[in-house]
Design an enzyme around this catalytic site. Structure first.
Site: not given
Length: 324
Positions: A38-39, A99, A167
């Site tokens: 993860s960042r 996807k 998101r």
């Protein structure tokens, strides 16, 4: 490369889908989760601890460089799929990418080209393609169980939260109904009927220009698919495959159906096919089978399948005026 023992997985993009995937990964005997990234190091540590994973990185590049990793599952936002998949492939990793494969057809082409150039397995994570119900239904359709298929009705709809699912409503991330969930009903139409002759699509948009609802009609020579995607409403999420001798109804929610019904002459026969875990297990097994056979693509969901579907989505994107 021969894999005699377990195939070692890594996960990047540690959100909700990654958690569901990791839970199912534990159910596959020859799969081993060896690294996550993860960042944010704290997020990586927390995810790794939850799934007893030995390595947690704070950068994707560091994970790609880990020699122990065989395959990377990419569950980051849609707009990063292309670049991260290509980087992983260039680092000698096999890739399972969530996807939609990418937010443009051109990016999808680049990803497939990278897989071929690096001679590494790459697959778009269309898990629904591999669940028992869909495999069984597709087999029955091909064997003429309901005659010639001339109608498909499928949708995917839920009420999304702008605050929790940022998101989903974020244009920069490739959010909106079409790319997040519209690809599912389009996928069903594609595997049953192939590439349409004509597509008609209309959308209702959010103030930030992502599509909230998209309705799609796909015309074929002797068939039509009536499809819908929404992140602001609900539906029964059953799918109907209609033919000249009867119809098949996939249990709701159809994209993870645990069975289906065949209705002919008003007589209904039901079939129960429970999934192992949520159903991500089957795409993991497909990856393993392909990798062990030294194949760079799946026979059931090939590079060309992903490119075909990406081109259909691109046509709809252009028709409704969606741009990222």
């Amino acid at each position: 490369m021969e894999f005699k023992n377990s195939i070692k997985w890594a996960i990047i993009g540690l959100g909700n889908i990654a958690n569901q995937f990791a839970t199912d990964l534990l159910l596959v005997d020859d799969a081993e989760l060896v690294a996550v990234a993860s960042r944010n190091q704290d997020n990586a540590n927390e995810f790794a601890g939850k799934y007893n994973c030995p390595k947690a990185y704070d950068s994707y590049e560091a994970l790609f460089a880990d020699p122990e990793v065989d395959i990377v599952y990419i569950a980051t936002p849609h707009n990063s799929h292309a670049e991260l998949s290509i980087k992983a492939l260039q680092n000698g990793k096999h890739v399972l990418c969530e996807k939609p494969i990418a937010i443009s057809y051109a990016d999808a082409v680049r990803m497939i080209e990278a897989s071929r150039k690096q001679n590494k397995f790459f697959m778009e994570a269309f898990w629904t393609r591999f669940i028992p119900s869909v495999l069984d239904v597709l087999s029955k359709v091909k064997n003429g169980e309901i005659g010639q298929v001339n109608y498909i009705k499928a949708d995917f709809a839920f009420i999304g939260s702008e605050t929790e699912g940022r998101r989903l409503f974020d244009k920069k991330s490739g959010g909106g109904a079409l790319f997040d969930i519209g690809v599912y009903p389009l996928f069903l139409s594609y595997i049953m009927l192939g590439i349409p002759k004509e597509i008609i699509a209309k959308s209702i948009f959010h103030k930030n220009d992502i599509d909230l609802q998209t309705a799609m009609i796909l015309n074929y020579d002797n068939a039509q698919a009536v499809l819908h995607a929404s992140i602001v409403s609900e539906s029964d999420m059953k799918a109907v495959i209609g033919g000249t001798k009867g119809r098949i109804e996939l249990n709701a929610p159809w994209f993870m159906a645990d069975g289906y019904a065949i209705v002919k002459d008003e007589i209904e026969n039901t079939f129960s096919l429970p999934n192992l875990g949520k159903g991500y297990t089957y795409e993991v097994m497909e990856c393993h089978k392909s990798i062990r056979n030294n194949q760079i693509e799946s026979e059931l969901w090939s590079h060309q399948n992903s490119l075909d579907l990406s081109k259909i989505v691109e046509e709809i994107k252009n028709q409704i005026g969606l741009s990222f």
